[in-house]
Design a protein around this motif. Sequence first.
Motif, PDB file in Angstrom:
ATOM      1  N   MET A   1       0.848  -1.203   0.000  1.00 57.38           N
ATOM      2  CA  MET A   1       0.000   0.000   0.000  1.00 57.38           C
ATOM      3  C   MET A   1       0.884   1.255   0.000  1.00 57.38           C
ATOM      4  O   MET A   1       1.815   1.354   0.802  1.00 57.38           O
ATOM      5  N   PRO A   2       0.620   2.226  -0.896  1.00 57.75           N
ATOM      6  CA  PRO A   2       1.435   3.442  -0.932  1.00 57.75           C
ATOM      7  C   PRO A   2       1.395   4.196   0.397  1.00 57.75           C
ATOM      8  O   PRO A   2       0.355   4.266   1.051  1.00 57.75           O
ATOM      9  N   ASP A   3       2.538   4.783   0.773  1.00 55.27           N
ATOM     10  CA  ASP A   3       2.615   5.536   2.026  1.00 55.27           C
ATOM     11  C   ASP A   3       1.676   6.734   2.018  1.00 55.27           C
ATOM     12  O   ASP A   3       1.197   7.163   3.067  1.00 55.27           O
ATOM     13  N   ASN A   4       1.413   7.297   0.829  1.00 58.05           N
ATOM     14  CA  ASN A   4       0.607   8.516   0.784  1.00 58.05           C
ATOM     15  C   ASN A   4      -0.902   8.257   0.811  1.00 58.05           C
ATOM     16  O   ASN A   4      -1.692   9.144   0.522  1.00 58.05           O
ATOM     17  N   LEU A   5      -1.288   7.050   1.197  1.00 57.49           N
ATOM     18  CA  LEU A   5      -2.707   6.729   1.406  1.00 57.49           C
ATOM     19  C   LEU A   5      -3.072   6.649   2.885  1.00 57.49           C
ATOM     20  O   LEU A   5      -4.228   6.366   3.223  1.00 57.49           O
ATOM     21  N   LYS A   6      -2.104   6.909   3.729  1.00 54.70           N
ATOM     22  CA  LYS A   6      -2.309   6.730   5.172  1.00 54.70           C
ATOM     23  C   LYS A   6      -3.491   7.541   5.698  1.00 54.70           C
ATOM     24  O   LYS A   6      -4.371   7.004   6.371  1.00 54.70           O
ATOM     25  N   PHE A   7      -3.541   8.812   5.384  1.00 57.09           N
ATOM     26  CA  PHE A   7      -4.580   9.684   5.951  1.00 57.09           C
ATOM     27  C   PHE A   7      -5.946   9.371   5.351  1.00 57.09           C
ATOM     28  O   PHE A   7      -6.960   9.385   6.060  1.00 57.09           O
ATOM     29  N   GLU A   8      -5.987   9.077   4.059  1.00 58.81           N
ATOM     30  CA  GLU A   8      -7.254   8.704   3.428  1.00 58.81           C
ATOM     31  C   GLU A   8      -7.798   7.413   4.039  1.00 58.81           C
ATOM     32  O   GLU A   8      -9.013   7.294   4.290  1.00 58.81           O
ATOM     33  N   ASN A   9      -6.916   6.442   4.290  1.00 57.54           N
ATOM     34  CA  ASN A   9      -7.354   5.170   4.865  1.00 57.54           C
ATOM     35  C   ASN A   9      -7.826   5.336   6.307  1.00 57.54           C
ATOM     36  O   ASN A   9      -8.803   4.702   6.728  1.00 57.54           O
ATOM     37  N   GLU A  10      -7.146   6.180   7.068  1.00 58.92           N
ATOM     38  CA  GLU A  10      -7.575   6.438   8.446  1.00 58.92           C
ATOM     39  C   GLU A  10      -8.974   7.050   8.465  1.00 58.92           C
ATOM     40  O   GLU A  10      -9.818   6.672   9.292  1.00 58.92           O
ATOM     41  N   LEU A  11      -9.229   7.978   7.562  1.00 55.89           N
ATOM     42  CA  LEU A  11     -10.548   8.606   7.497  1.00 55.89           C
ATOM     43  C   LEU A  11     -11.602   7.609   7.017  1.00 55.89           C
ATOM     44  O   LEU A  11     -12.724   7.595   7.517  1.00 55.89           O
ATOM     45  N   ARG A  12     -11.228   6.760   6.082  1.00 53.83           N
ATOM     46  CA  ARG A  12     -12.174   5.764   5.583  1.00 53.83           C
ATOM     47  C   ARG A  12     -12.562   4.783   6.686  1.00 53.83           C
ATOM     48  O   ARG A  12     -13.713   4.351   6.772  1.00 53.83           O
ATOM     49  N   GLN A  13     -11.601   4.453   7.560  1.00 55.73           N
ATOM     50  CA  GLN A  13     -11.890   3.568   8.690  1.00 55.73           C
ATOM     51  C   GLN A  13     -12.855   4.214   9.679  1.00 55.73           C
ATOM     52  O   GLN A  13     -13.558   3.531  10.415  1.00 55.73           O
ATOM     53  N   GLN A  14     -12.885   5.555   9.664  1.00 49.85           N
ATOM     54  CA  GLN A  14     -13.816   6.284  10.530  1.00 49.85           C
ATOM     55  C   GLN A  14     -15.159   6.532   9.832  1.00 49.85           C
ATOM     56  O   GLN A  14     -16.035   7.198  10.378  1.00 49.85           O
ATOM     57  N   GLY A  15     -15.292   5.994   8.622  1.00 48.61           N
ATOM     58  CA  GLY A  15     -16.533   6.157   7.880  1.00 48.61           C
ATOM     59  C   GLY A  15     -16.596   7.390   7.008  1.00 48.61           C
ATOM     60  O   GLY A  15     -17.643   7.706   6.457  1.00 48.61           O
ATOM     61  N   VAL A  16     -15.486   8.095   6.886  1.00 50.73           N
ATOM     62  CA  VAL A  16     -15.437   9.308   6.068  1.00 50.73           C
ATOM     63  C   VAL A  16     -14.861   8.938   4.704  1.00 50.73           C
ATOM     64  O   VAL A  16     -13.669   8.636   4.585  1.00 50.73           O
ATOM     65  N   THR A  17     -15.697   8.937   3.693  1.00 51.24           N
ATOM     66  CA  THR A  17     -15.249   8.499   2.368  1.00 51.24           C
ATOM     67  C   THR A  17     -15.072   9.636   1.371  1.00 51.24           C
ATOM     68  O   THR A  17     -14.264   9.533   0.460  1.00 51.24           O
ATOM     69  N   LEU A  18     -15.818  10.713   1.539  1.00 49.68           N
ATOM     70  CA  LEU A  18     -15.682  11.839   0.618  1.00 49.68           C
ATOM     71  C   LEU A  18     -14.642  12.818   1.160  1.00 49.68           C
ATOM     72  O   LEU A  18     -14.947  13.758   1.891  1.00 49.68           O
ATOM     73  N   VAL A  19     -13.394  12.559   0.799  1.00 53.15           N
ATOM     74  CA  VAL A  19     -12.262  13.356   1.286  1.00 53.15           C
ATOM     75  C   VAL A  19     -11.656  14.109   0.108  1.00 53.15           C
ATOM     76  O   VAL A  19     -11.323  13.504  -0.922  1.00 53.15           O
ATOM     77  N   ALA A  20     -11.511  15.404   0.262  1.00 44.65           N
ATOM     78  CA  ALA A  20     -10.920  16.218  -0.799  1.00 44.65           C
ATOM     79  C   ALA A  20      -9.512  16.647  -0.418  1.00 44.65           C
ATOM     80  O   ALA A  20      -9.274  17.114   0.704  1.00 44.65           O
TER      81      ALA A  20
END
Length: 199
Positions: A1-20
Motif C-alpha cells: 500500500m502506498p505511504d501517501n494513502l495513510k490519511f485517506e485510509n484512516e478517514l475511511r476507517q472512521q466512515g469518512v469516504t468523501l475526502v478532498a
Amino acid sequence: MPDNLKFENELRQQGVTLVAGVDEVGMGCLAGPVVAAAVILDLGQLPPGIDDSKKLSPKKREALDLLIRQTAHCFSIAHATVEEVDELNIFHAAKLAMVRAVDSLKTMPRFLLVDGKFSIPHSIPQKCLIKGDQLSVSIGAASILAKVYRDRWMCQLDEVYPGYGLASHKGYGSMVHRKALAKLGRSPLHRKTFSWTPV
C-alpha cells in the motif's frame, strides 16, 4: 500500500469516504494568479505515481493530470487574481483560491486534507499537512491539477505579455525574468506588492 494513502485510509476507517485534497501553486511567483485545486479521488482506481507535482517531470505531470481528471470522483480548479494578491496579500489570496476550489466541487466533501500548516476558512472539517503533497495522494493529485493548469495558463499569457519569458519560468523570479523586468518594467500581470532584486 502506498505511504501517501495513510490519511485517506484512516478517514475511511472512521466512515469518512468523501475526502478532498486541496493545494495551491504560484504563491512564490512575481507574476500571474495563484491557482488552487480540490479533488476527491476514487480510491478504487487510483492512477499510479501520484506525488508532489514539483518532483515530477512536465511529461509525467501532464499524463497524470489526464488520468486524475478521468478517474476522480470530482475535481475543481479556481484562482485568485493578481489584483486580489496585491489587495489581500499572497497568503490570504491563496486561501481564497483554495476555498473557491472546494466550493466549486460538484459533490461537497465531508473532510479536507489541506497542504501546509494553516487551515482555510471553511466549515468543512480539515487537517493541515506540511508537505502534504508528498504525504497524501489526494493533496498530491490536487497539486498536479493546479500545477498543470497554471503552467498552461502562463504559456498562454506569454503571448499576451511577450518578452518576459513567462512560458519558461511560469512567473517565478528566475534570472531571465528579473533581467526582463529590469529592461521592460512591470506588466499588468506582475504583482505590485512583490519585491524583486535586479540582476
